[in-house]
Design a protein around this motif. Structure first.
Motif, PDB file in Angstrom:
ATOM      1  N   ASN A   1       4.716   1.388  -5.009  1.00  0.00           N
ATOM      2  CA  ASN A   1       3.359   1.417  -4.475  1.00  0.00           C
ATOM      3  C   ASN A   1       2.896   0.014  -4.105  1.00  0.00           C
ATOM      4  O   ASN A   1       3.190  -0.949  -4.817  1.00  0.00           O
ATOM      5  N   ARG A   2       2.189  -0.113  -2.971  1.00  0.00           N
ATOM      6  CA  ARG A   2       1.726  -1.434  -2.535  1.00  0.00           C
ATOM      7  C   ARG A   2       0.222  -1.504  -2.376  1.00  0.00           C
ATOM      8  O   ARG A   2      -0.318  -2.545  -2.035  1.00  0.00           O
ATOM      9  N   LEU A   3      -0.449  -0.365  -2.529  1.00  0.00           N
ATOM     10  CA  LEU A   3      -1.902  -0.336  -2.323  1.00  0.00           C
ATOM     11  C   LEU A   3      -2.579   0.269  -3.540  1.00  0.00           C
ATOM     12  O   LEU A   3      -2.167   1.318  -4.024  1.00  0.00           O
ATOM     13  N   VAL A   4      -3.610  -0.399  -4.035  1.00  0.00           N
ATOM     14  CA  VAL A   4      -4.442   0.197  -5.081  1.00  0.00           C
ATOM     15  C   VAL A   4      -5.677   0.746  -4.390  1.00  0.00           C
ATOM     16  O   VAL A   4      -6.549  -0.007  -3.982  1.00  0.00           O
ATOM     17  N   PRO A   5      -5.747   2.076  -4.195  1.00  0.00           N
ATOM     18  CA  PRO A   5      -6.876   2.616  -3.437  1.00  0.00           C
ATOM     19  C   PRO A   5      -8.152   2.617  -4.265  1.00  0.00           C
ATOM     20  O   PRO A   5      -8.105   2.777  -5.489  1.00  0.00           O
ATOM     21  N   ALA A   6      -9.269   2.410  -3.596  1.00  0.00           N
ATOM     22  CA  ALA A   6     -10.562   2.456  -4.283  1.00  0.00           C
ATOM     23  C   ALA A   6     -11.375   3.648  -3.800  1.00  0.00           C
ATOM     24  O   ALA A   6     -11.904   4.417  -4.595  1.00  0.00           O
ATOM     25  N   VAL A   7     -11.483   3.800  -2.481  1.00  0.00           N
ATOM     26  CA  VAL A   7     -12.221   4.915  -1.892  1.00  0.00           C
ATOM     27  C   VAL A   7     -11.454   5.362  -0.660  1.00  0.00           C
ATOM     28  O   VAL A   7     -10.489   4.724  -0.260  1.00  0.00           O
ATOM     29  N   SER A   8     -11.937   6.451  -0.031  1.00  0.00           N
ATOM     30  CA  SER A   8     -11.265   6.920   1.173  1.00  0.00           C
ATOM     31  C   SER A   8     -12.308   7.403   2.171  1.00  0.00           C
ATOM     32  O   SER A   8     -13.502   7.473   1.864  1.00  0.00           O
TER      33      SER A   8
ATOM     34  N   SER B   1      -6.764  23.276  10.883  1.00  0.00           N
ATOM     35  CA  SER B   1      -7.009  21.898  11.310  1.00  0.00           C
ATOM     36  C   SER B   1      -6.080  20.925  10.579  1.00  0.00           C
ATOM     37  O   SER B   1      -5.691  21.165   9.441  1.00  0.00           O
ATOM     38  N   LEU B   2      -5.734  19.857  11.257  1.00  0.00           N
ATOM     39  CA  LEU B   2      -4.980  18.780  10.612  1.00  0.00           C
ATOM     40  C   LEU B   2      -5.799  17.508  10.788  1.00  0.00           C
ATOM     41  O   LEU B   2      -6.093  17.106  11.907  1.00  0.00           O
ATOM     42  N   GLY B   3      -6.203  16.918   9.657  1.00  0.00           N
ATOM     43  CA  GLY B   3      -7.088  15.753   9.740  1.00  0.00           C
ATOM     44  C   GLY B   3      -6.489  14.553   9.042  1.00  0.00           C
ATOM     45  O   GLY B   3      -5.437  14.624   8.409  1.00  0.00           O
ATOM     46  N   ASN B   4      -7.195  13.436   9.168  1.00  0.00           N
ATOM     47  CA  ASN B   4      -6.691  12.186   8.617  1.00  0.00           C
ATOM     48  C   ASN B   4      -7.513  11.766   7.402  1.00  0.00           C
ATOM     49  O   ASN B   4      -8.718  11.962   7.355  1.00  0.00           O
ATOM     50  N   SER B   5      -6.807  11.199   6.413  1.00  0.00           N
ATOM     51  CA  SER B   5      -7.524  10.525   5.334  1.00  0.00           C
ATOM     52  C   SER B   5      -7.129   9.067   5.386  1.00  0.00           C
ATOM     53  O   SER B   5      -5.972   8.740   5.616  1.00  0.00           O
ATOM     54  N   ALA B   6      -8.104   8.191   5.237  1.00  0.00           N
ATOM     55  CA  ALA B   6      -7.818   6.757   5.305  1.00  0.00           C
ATOM     56  C   ALA B   6      -8.390   6.093   4.069  1.00  0.00           C
ATOM     57  O   ALA B   6      -9.595   5.865   3.969  1.00  0.00           O
ATOM     58  N   ALA B   7      -7.512   5.809   3.112  1.00  0.00           N
ATOM     59  CA  ALA B   7      -7.960   5.150   1.890  1.00  0.00           C
ATOM     60  C   ALA B   7      -8.032   3.646   2.125  1.00  0.00           C
ATOM     61  O   ALA B   7      -7.279   3.100   2.928  1.00  0.00           O
ATOM     62  N   THR B   8      -8.948   2.995   1.429  1.00  0.00           N
ATOM     63  CA  THR B   8      -8.964   1.530   1.464  1.00  0.00           C
ATOM     64  C   THR B   8      -9.023   1.040   0.024  1.00  0.00           C
ATOM     65  O   THR B   8      -9.523   1.732  -0.861  1.00  0.00           O
TER      66      THR B   8
END
Lengths: 284, 320, 462
Positions: free
Chosen positions: C150-157, C320-327
């Motif tokens: 893993n390279r990302l520690v997600p906080a919200v999306s 539907s196919l949608g996107n999730s974008a975590a930051t």
């Protein structure tokens, strides 16, 4: 003087009509030129909603000092302002001094390769500045000049300096050597002839360089961005970016900030040319 | 060599030489020390801020470097050839020519015109001059933002006014159409910088003594003759150098275009600096971006050398 | 002539000297950084973090976290505030090139691949484990795995929302824009009703939002950008049946721009401004900005703004196919204090800090833990902004969409994740392709070929 003979108008009247119509042209041109600035001022005193509504009457109905107030009371606004003034003053003093000296030296001392020296310093303007910030950061880090106003002043002076040198070089060329020679004849030193004869005649050039240096520093965004990471040392340009965050622009606050940025700039130009140019014209 | 002064000084008694400032006076007296004082600051800054970074960037252009990695891999000068032959570079270069020369032509005409307009003395001339110079003091970043705001198709004032006056029937996205985007960016980008030309020209105009014109009037010269024989020779070189500097700066202009269009719509305002930016920070290819920048430098340097040869902007007329 | 000769004699040596000086400076810097990097763990160097949010509110909040953290753990944290967007990338790149990388950076899921493929990100599996222990399970779709770690520690999306004005839709008797056909019908009807309102903001621009919009539209027809063949990732736009699907999307784009204001240069700002400003009645967005902005501007349609999932072509899809974008946060190799950085990141994405942080984002970005959506959770309890402006239906609909299997990051087109999705995304080629076939005057097949070629040249995909 103002006698009217038949259908003809007198010389005086013609001159007056000419002068009035001339002034109308001047002010009309300035009005068009000033339009974006007028709009900035309107924006600075309008509600955000009204500005985004696309209706003129809504904009004029929403007059408020709220944006200006919010900007003034924003964290660190006056700190940024002070930093901007300190740095700009430093850049103006350094640039005007260094380019006046260089301009004088280039006209009064003959040496080989002079022309190419002057041409070479313009080469600094030719590289797209985009990528130069990376090595600049490294060099300033080595010199220990990161996060200091001195470091920022030196870096920002590099922008107006080549231009300043050229301007002063051109200006000193128009100051005839004869005047200075007569001072030397009278036994004055070259320092004296520079200070009292050459310098006053080059004053309009110095003002132009000063204004250029001021605007260049006052508006410089890249260098403080690269060289200053500490918030308390930031000038306005990088300090105030908080009004456009994450795709969300507070337009009226941005306008208010622009408004406060323009005011000192305007005062500077107004008084610089009023006093210095008039002083010059009197002695010329 | 200022042999005249040397000669004069030889016959003037020492006590006649006024020494208002000991150190400075002695520095100014000798050519070598004067030159050192005059040129050292400029030279030092030039090396630190222009030369070293440029050498670094040139060197960088010979390596394969990711924007996000400190590792440099040698690739050689063939990289520059690849860039020059790529269609992306050529098209962007064409746009740069349009944007660069087009903006400069616009700025010269508007700038000199404005300077001549506010140079005359009349009541309120000082205020008029200060106002005329004001656009130059507005930060470029801000101009981009304000320009975008004013030109917005939905709520921008330009559209509101044009609709109200009846010039337009429907709002036009000036920055969103390939036909209008480039011209719009050029005009907005020139608004401020035309005033740079005004500033230089005005300073020069202000240093022409009034009695030159009075003398010419007495000799019966008309306005055009006075302009041609007195004004033009004196502002010619200032205009020449302004034209050169503006060309260099407009070719490298990034902020205003980037803020207003990001190089779009599509790629219709992607000039060389925007292309370099895109490659460095969206495609993360720092080495190639440096190569593009280096080629821009080569073009501008060649252009300048040619310009120096033809225009000789440094030879100011001697006014005895 | 003399000058000439002198110039030629003088310049090369100056250049050489300068070059030596630079390389000496560069290697010195690299050397120093190397030494420090080696003695990283347990070092007393402050943790350095470059934040991409410099609004006064965030500055205060994050500085508060840092002070509190230092008090509790005795580790100093230096935060530099930079604005989001191009400047952020430039700053990070500057520090990396200078051999002085920060410990912590902000990272978005659609950008992180570009960092990861340069091997400059530290593994963060241990942070995620610790976070899961303290909070709850972090779903795989919010993370980013590269070379097994893993390279990302997600906080919200955030999630793809197709925001629409129910006041307008209801008045005209229109169905919610869930499918292509409904979306088009509604757009047409709204245009014809002629009340200065456009049907939707259909963006065809080479910008970040343009890329996002294009990719979502492709997914609406089941079209893919990339596919994997063993170790190589291939561009899928122009091959096989997928090409036909891309073509259908572009044909539809040519039709849909008729119902939209000119959106050839739109980025995130323009799309939500056009919605909140009352120009468009429908807007696809990653997150809640069209609604939160309408609330902020006190629009009468703030309350009637509702969401559906990314619209889909019902003739060949049934969902539907949608996107999730975590930051979240990533840690850079070669930085001075990685151990301290790990502790600080973990501190920021857990407990009260994460609640405070997530609330500050105003339901534009949303929590990655399902339990937080329950009324009465620490996140929702007593938070007037959310409870007064978002009705339960919208909150639960976003939750459902985010945790559905039909919502994935753009990297999930391949398994294992496509690290080249981020260069493909930020190259803006997808938005450019949409522009080419609408305003740019290119044929559809030509545009597909051009986009595919450029992606192959620039992204590491084959």
């Amino acid at each position: 003087m103002t006698q009217v003979v038949g259908n003809y108008i007198s010389y005086g009247q013609a001159a007056r009509i000419k002068s009035v119509s001339y002034q109308i042209v001047v002010w009309a041109t300035l009005l068009v030129l000033m339009f974006p600035i007028i709009w900035v001022i309107v924006g600075a005193f309008s509600g955000l909603d009204a500005l985004l509504s696309g209706s003129l009457s809504a904009i004029f109905a929403s007059v408020t000092i709220e944006p200006v107030r919010q900007v003034f009371f924003a964290s660190n606004f006056f700190v940024y302002y002070r930093n901007s003034i300190v740095v700009a003053a430093g850049v103006v003093i350094f640039t005007v001094t260094a380019s006046t000296l260089a301009g004088y030296g280039l006209t009064r001392v003959q040496f080989r390769g002079k022309k190419w020296f002057a041409r070479l310093i313009l080469f600094g303007y030719m590289f797209p500045p985009l990528l130069l910030s990376i090595p600049m950061y490294q060099i300033w880090r080595q010199l220990g000049l990161l996060n200091s106003h001195l470091g920022l002043i030196l870096a920002e002076s590099s922008v107006p300096l080549p231009f300043g040198i050229w301007t002063m070089w051109l200006f000193f060329q128009t100051v005839p050597l004869d005047y200075e020679e007569s001072v030397w004849m009278a036994g004055g030193s070259r320092w004296h002839s520079f200070k009292d004869i050459a310098l006053p005649q080059a004053a309009p050039g110095m003002i132009a360089v000063g204004i250029f240096a001021f605007q260049s520093s006052w508006n410089n965004y890249t260098y403080p961005k690269v060289l200053i990471a500490e918030d308390s040392l930031r000038p306005l340009t990088t300090g105030i970016t908080q009004y456009a965050v994450q795709n969300y622009v507070f337009w009226n606050q941005v306008m208010a900030v622009v408004f406060t940025i323009i005011i000192p700039a305007f005062l500077l130009v107004y008084f610089l040319q009023k006093y210095l140019l008039e002083g010059y014209k009197a002695t010329a | 060599m200022s042999t005249v002064s040397d000669g004069v000084r030889a016959v003037v008694p020492t006590r006649w030489q006024r020494k208002t400032n000991g150190v400075l006076a002695s520095v100014f007296e000798r050519d070598k020390t004067l030159l050192a004082l005059c040129l050292t600051p400029a030279l030092a800054l030039f090396i630190l801020i222009a030369l070293l970074p440029m050498v670094w960037a040139f060197n960088l252009s010979l390596y394969e470097v990711s924007t996000l990695s400190p590792i440099w891999e040698w690739t050689g000068p063939g990289r520059l050839v690849d860039i020059v032959t790529s269609s992306g570079f050529q098209i962007a270069f064409g746009r740069s020519l349009v944007f660069g020369f087009g903006s400069v032509a616009f700025q010269l005409i508007a700038g000199v015109g404005l300077a001549l307009l506010v140079n005359k003395e009349f009541k309120g001339a000082v205020l008029a001059r200060a106002l005329a110079l004001l656009p130059y003091l507005v930060p470029a970043v801000v101009i981009g933002m304000v320009g975008q705001f004013m030109l917005n198709a939905q709520y921008g004032i330009i559209n509101l006014l044009l609709l109200r006056v009846g010039v337009l029937d429907n709002p036009v996205a000036f920055l969103g159409l390939p036909e209008t985007a480039m011209v719009t960016v050029m005009i907005v980008g020139s608004w401020k910088f035309a005033v740079f030309v005004t500033l230089l020209t005005l300073a020069r105009l202000q240093s022409i003594p009034e009695h030159f014109y009075e003398g010419a009037t007495m000799c019966g010269a008309n306005a055009y003759q006075k302009f041609r024989d007195i004004t033009l020779p004196r502002i010619k070189n200032v205009i020449l150098i302004a034209a050169l500097l503006r060309t260099l700066w407009m070719f490298n202009k990034f902020d205003i275009i980037y803020i207003m269009t990001r190089g779009g719509p599509g790629e219709s305002t992607t000039t060389i600096p925007l292309l370099a930016y895109e490659i460095a920070f969206n495609q993360y290819n720092l080495g190639e971006a440096a190569g593009i920048a280096a080629l821009m430098f080569v073009f501008l340097a060649a252009w300048s050398v040619l310009y120096f040869r033809v225009a000789e902007p440094e030879q100011e007329v001697r006014v005895a | 002539m003399e000058n000439h000769g002198k110039r030629h004699g003088g310049r090369p040596s100056t250049s050489r000297r300068a070059f030596l000086a630079t390389s000496a400076a560069a290697s010195l810097t690299a050397g120093v950084a190397g030494c420090m990097g080696g003695s990283g763990s347990g070092s007393s160097e402050p943790v350095t973090y470059i934040s991409n949010n410099n609004s006064p509110q965030f500055q205060e909040m994050l500085t508060g976290f840092a002070d509190q953290f230092e008090e509790e753990r005795g580790i100093e944290v230096d935060i530099e505030f930079t604005e989001i967007g191009g400047d952020y990338g430039q700053r990070v790149s500057q520090l990396i090139q200078a051999g002085n990388p920060p410990d912590i950076i902000n990272a978005e899921q659609f950008r992180i691949g570009a960092y990861a493929t340069q091997d400059i990100l530290r593994p963060v599996d241990d942070i995620i484990e610790a976070v899961e222990e303290e909070e709850e399970e972090v779903q795989d779709k919010f993370g980013f795995v590269y070379e097994g770690a893993n390279r990302l520690v997600p906080a919200v999306s955030s999630v793809t929302n197709n925001w629409y004005r129910t006041d307008v839709y209801d008045e005209l008797g229109l169905d919610a824009p869930t499918t292509w056909e409904r979306e088009r019908e509604a757009a047409q009807a709204i245009m014809e009703a002629d009340n200065d309102l456009y049907g939707l903001g259909y963006t065809t621009s080479a910008t970040v939002y343009g890329s996002y919009h294009a990719w979502c539209r492709l997914w609406g027809n089941g079209a893919q950008v990339a596919t994997r063949d063993g170790d190589t990732v291939e561009v899928a736009l122009d091959s096989g049946a997928n090409r036909d699907r891309v073509r259908e999307v572009l044909e539809r784009a040519q039709q849909m721009v008729e119902y939209s204001p000119t959106a050839t240069n739109w980025d995130w700002g323009e799309i939500y401004e056009s919605y909140a400003g009352g120009t468009t009645a429908t807007a696809v967005y990653s997150g809640g900005r069209p609604k939160t902005q309408s609330i902020g501007q006190d629009r009468e349609w703030a309350d009637t703004t509702k969401r559906v999932n990314n619209s889909y072509n019902s003739s060949n899809q049934n969902s539907s196919l949608g996107n999730s974008a975590a930051t979240g946060y990533a840690l850079l190799q070669g930085s001075d204090n990685p151990e301290g950085a790990k502790e600080f990141v973990q501190y920021m994405v857990t407990g009260d800090r994460l609640v405070e942080y997530a609330r500050a984002l105003r339901f534009h970005n949303i929590p990655i833990y399902e339990s937080w959506y329950e009324p009465g959770s620490a996140y929702r309890e007593g938070w007037d902004y959310l409870n007064e402006n978002f009705e339960e239906e919208t909150i639960q609909s976003e939750r459902e969409a985010l945790f559905s299997d039909n919502t994935q990051p753009f990297t999930a087109e391949t398994e294992p994740a496509n690290p080249y999705a981020s260069p493909a995304f930020t190259s803006f080629q997808l938005g450019q392709m949409f522009y080419d076939v609408t305003e740019g005057g290119l044929g559809i097949d030509e545009a597909i070929d051009q986009a595919a070629t450029t992606l192959r040249e620039n992204t590491g995909m084959e």
